[in-house]
Design a protein around this motif. Structure first.
Motif, PDB file in Angstrom:
ATOM      1  N   LEU A 138       0.729  -1.255  -0.209  1.00 17.30           N
ATOM      2  CA  LEU A 138       0.028   0.002   0.188  1.00 17.30           C
ATOM      3  C   LEU A 138       0.840   1.256   0.185  1.00 17.30           C
ATOM      4  N   GLU A 139       1.875   1.142   0.669  1.00 11.69           N
ATOM      5  CA  GLU A 139       2.797   2.614   0.895  1.00 11.69           C
ATOM      6  C   GLU A 139       3.353   2.721  -0.409  1.00 11.69           C
ATOM      7  N   LYS A 140       3.723   1.486  -1.213  1.00 14.34           N
ATOM      8  CA  LYS A 140       4.240   1.752  -2.661  1.00 14.34           C
ATOM      9  C   LYS A 140       3.478   2.380  -3.521  1.00 14.34           C
ATOM     10  N   ARG A 141       2.093   1.851  -3.480  1.00 19.28           N
ATOM     11  CA  ARG A 141       1.030   2.350  -4.421  1.00 19.28           C
ATOM     12  C   ARG A 141       0.813   3.704  -4.113  1.00 19.28           C
ATOM     13  N   ILE A 142       0.845   4.268  -2.868  1.00 21.27           N
ATOM     14  CA  ILE A 142       0.350   5.609  -2.354  1.00 21.27           C
ATOM     15  C   ILE A 142       1.747   6.385  -2.971  1.00 21.27           C
ATOM     16  N   SER A 143       2.956   6.233  -2.724  1.00 20.66           N
ATOM     17  CA  SER A 143       4.023   7.047  -2.939  1.00 20.66           C
ATOM     18  C   SER A 143       4.052   7.234  -4.704  1.00 20.66           C
ATOM     19  N   TRP A 144       3.403   6.492  -5.336  1.00 19.02           N
ATOM     20  CA  TRP A 144       3.252   6.627  -6.873  1.00 19.02           C
ATOM     21  C   TRP A 144       2.334   7.718  -7.471  1.00 19.02           C
ATOM     22  N   GLN A 145       1.434   8.147  -6.400  1.00 16.20           N
ATOM     23  CA  GLN A 145       0.575   9.386  -6.593  1.00 16.20           C
ATOM     24  C   GLN A 145       0.512   9.984  -5.281  1.00 16.20           C
ATOM     25  N   LEU A 146       1.613  10.290  -4.577  1.00 13.15           N
ATOM     26  CA  LEU A 146       1.715  11.081  -3.345  1.00 13.15           C
ATOM     27  C   LEU A 146       1.017  12.509  -3.483  1.00 13.15           C
ATOM     28  N   ASP A 147       1.457  13.125  -4.800  1.00 12.00           N
ATOM     29  CA  ASP A 147       0.992  14.535  -5.078  1.00 12.00           C
ATOM     30  C   ASP A 147      -0.346  14.522  -5.133  1.00 12.00           C
ATOM     31  N   GLN A 148      -1.499  13.533  -5.225  1.00 12.06           N
ATOM     32  CA  GLN A 148      -2.672  13.854  -5.318  1.00 12.06           C
ATOM     33  C   GLN A 148      -3.429  13.513  -3.949  1.00 12.06           C
ATOM     34  N   ALA A 149      -2.444  13.238  -2.913  1.00 15.09           N
ATOM     35  CA  ALA A 149      -3.127  13.163  -1.600  1.00 15.09           C
ATOM     36  C   ALA A 149      -3.535  14.471  -0.960  1.00 15.09           C
ATOM     37  N   SER A 150      -4.723  14.209  -0.110  1.00 14.06           N
ATOM     38  CA  SER A 150      -5.057  15.358   0.742  1.00 14.06           C
ATOM     39  C   SER A 150      -4.524  15.306   2.037  1.00 14.06           C
ATOM     40  N   LEU A 151      -4.272  16.642   2.700  1.00 16.58           N
ATOM     41  CA  LEU A 151      -3.752  16.696   4.134  1.00 16.58           C
ATOM     42  C   LEU A 151      -4.497  15.784   5.073  1.00 16.58           C
ATOM     43  N   SER A 181      12.489   8.611  -4.541  1.00 19.40           N
ATOM     44  CA  SER A 181      13.245   7.598  -5.036  1.00 19.40           C
ATOM     45  C   SER A 181      12.573   6.969  -6.555  1.00 19.40           C
ATOM     46  N   LEU A 182      11.438   7.534  -7.004  1.00 20.02           N
ATOM     47  CA  LEU A 182      11.005   7.165  -8.350  1.00 20.02           C
ATOM     48  C   LEU A 182      11.674   7.853  -9.311  1.00 20.02           C
ATOM     49  N   ASP A 183      11.739   7.288 -10.509  1.00 22.72           N
ATOM     50  CA  ASP A 183      12.450   8.098 -11.803  1.00 22.72           C
ATOM     51  C   ASP A 183      11.754   9.345 -12.102  1.00 22.72           C
ATOM     52  N   ASP A 184      12.480  10.120 -12.569  1.00 23.09           N
ATOM     53  CA  ASP A 184      12.166  11.407 -13.141  1.00 23.09           C
ATOM     54  C   ASP A 184      10.919  11.259 -14.223  1.00 23.09           C
ATOM     55  N   GLY A 185      10.896  10.166 -14.962  1.00 27.78           N
ATOM     56  CA  GLY A 185       9.861  10.067 -15.956  1.00 27.78           C
ATOM     57  C   GLY A 185       8.494   9.728 -15.069  1.00 27.78           C
ATOM     58  N   VAL A 186       8.550   9.166 -14.102  1.00 30.62           N
ATOM     59  CA  VAL A 186       7.302   9.126 -13.183  1.00 30.62           C
ATOM     60  C   VAL A 186       7.056  10.328 -12.437  1.00 30.62           C
TER      61      VAL A 186
END
Length: 418
Positions: A138-151, A181-186
């Motif tokens: 779950l933490e891995k999946r959340i980190s993929w789109q962390l910029d979409q998270a709300s406070l 740690s994600l690639d710049d492309g992601v």
């Protein structure tokens, strides 16, 4: 075969219609979890889009577990607390099985599920203590789109008995580190800026916890690179909130915190508040004053260049077209407004210099203004900082800041930090 079973079979044969009508879920929710997994597997085999699979899981999960619906989260937790001890144990075991099963059937695509739903799922997973492998997924999946998270969804409580803080700060730190740690492309530059703002807002909320240690605050504040923050207002607010909630912080610790603030990235409002902030070290206050003076001088130089521009400049660029009377009046009005702005900035600059003079008025016997070189061009500022810092070492910070700080902070910043 019952009507419910026939309808589910029809859904497997026609997955497109399933994406248009969710009413069949209300019947499916009374069935066991294993049957839903089998039904979903059959739908996946028909080649349905991942985001539609994700919406099915989200809808189904909100029916089985109100905690995951968002609006009913607090209500679900309250009902759990009011239950008998035996029912609490049974409820937690069911939730644990449900969450682990859900994580196992999540589609692998990045944007197939909303980030906030995943955060609620992670919150529940931590509450019922699922296996570590499911939390890591779950933490891995959340980190993929962390910029979409709300406070609101990111403020996950700490369910560990060994943690002293209310919020799970270590969890957020892991999410940020995985995101970086994600690639710049992601990970795009825009996403990095959004995450930096989110982290600063989170720090401001976590800073009020008296049990939050300095090392935990610094670890999260320093996890992001300096270029991730286009403005340091949010970070300054978080640091000031921490200093206010932790009055026992030493002078050296205050210095280590304020090193994260780039005074050049503070807005005018934040700079004014910082210049009058008694909680900041003296050196940090001086740096804010110098940075603000540099900004003012740059604006004055830039604005002053308009004074030598010919009012008929537009005619040079457009020789075949004469400016109308309305355009000429508008241009003259803009020039007049620029001149007023220059006068205002010059007045602001003089106020800044007066504050610095008050800070150094006791040192005139050791060095003169000519030696310092404090002029509008600000040459020799670095040398001044070194000399001031050396002399201030013989006095307490409160002695010097009494000379520097006059008045009260602005009401807006005071309300935000109270």
């Amino acid at each position: 075969m019952s009507s419910k079973m026939k309808h589910l079979a029809a859904v497997q044969e026609s997955p497109v219609s399933a994406g248009m009508d969710y009413s069949w879920y209300d019947d499916a929710c009374i069935l066991d979890m294993d049957y839903f997994v089998k039904t979903l597997s059959g739908i996946k085999s028909k080649g349905i889009r991942p985001e539609l699979i994700g919406s099915m899981i989200t809808h189904y999960a909100s029916k089985w577990l109100p905690d995951l619906s968002g609006d009913d989260l607090e209500k679900g937790l309250t009902n759990l607390e009011e239950s008998s001890p035996e029912s609490i144990t049974t409820s937690w075991m069911k939730k644990r099985f449900f969450v682990e099963t859900l994580v196992g059937i999540l589609p692998p695509e990045k944007d197939s599920l909303p980030c906030n739903f995943l955060l609620r799922l992670l919150r529940t997973a931590n509450m019922v203590n699922v296996e570590p492998s499911y939390r890591v997924e779950l933490e891995k999946r959340i980190s993929w789109q962390l910029d979409q998270a709300s406070l609101k969804e990111l403020m996950i409580p700490s369910f560990s008995h060994t943690s002293r803080t209310v919020l799970d700060v270590d969890l957020v730190l892991r999410l940020v580190q995985r995101f970086l740690s994600l690639d710049d492309g992601v990970r795009s530059g825009t996403a990095l800026i959004k995450v930096a703002k989110l982290v600063d807002c989170y720090l401001a909320e976590a800073a009020v916890d008296s049990n939050l240690t300095l090392s935990e605050f610094i670890a999260l504040a320093g996890a992001l690179p300096s270029h991730a923050r286009s403005s340091d207002d949010g970070l300054y607010r978080a640091i000031d909130t921490y200093l206010k909630a932790h009055p026992g912080v030493t002078k050296q610790e205050r210095k280590s915190l304020c090193r994260f603030i780039d005074s050049r990235k503070l807005s005018a409002e934040a700079s004014i508040h910082a210049a009058q902030n008694e909680r900041l070290p003296v050196r940090s206050v001086i740096q804010v004053l110098f940075s603000e003076q540099v900004k003012l001088n740059q604006q004055i130089d830039w604005s002053g260049s308009f004074n030598i521009i010919s009012p008929n400049m537009g005619l040079d660029h457009h020789p075949t077209r004469c400016m109308s009377k309305r355009e000429l009046n508008a241009q003259q009005f803009e020039i007049k407004k620029l001149k007023e702005d220059v006068l205002r900035l010059q007045s602001h600059c003089m106020i800044m210099q007066a504050q610095i003079e008050k800070l150094l008025e006791k040192k005139r016997g050791f060095f003169s203004w000519k030696k310092i070189g404090l002029v509008p061009s600000l040459k020799g500022n670095h040398r001044l900082l070194r000399e001031v810092e050396g002399d201030l070492g013989r006095q307490t910070p409160m002695d010097m800041k009494t000379k520097l700080v006059r008045g009260k902070p602005t009401s807006k910043w005071r309300k935000s930090l109270s």
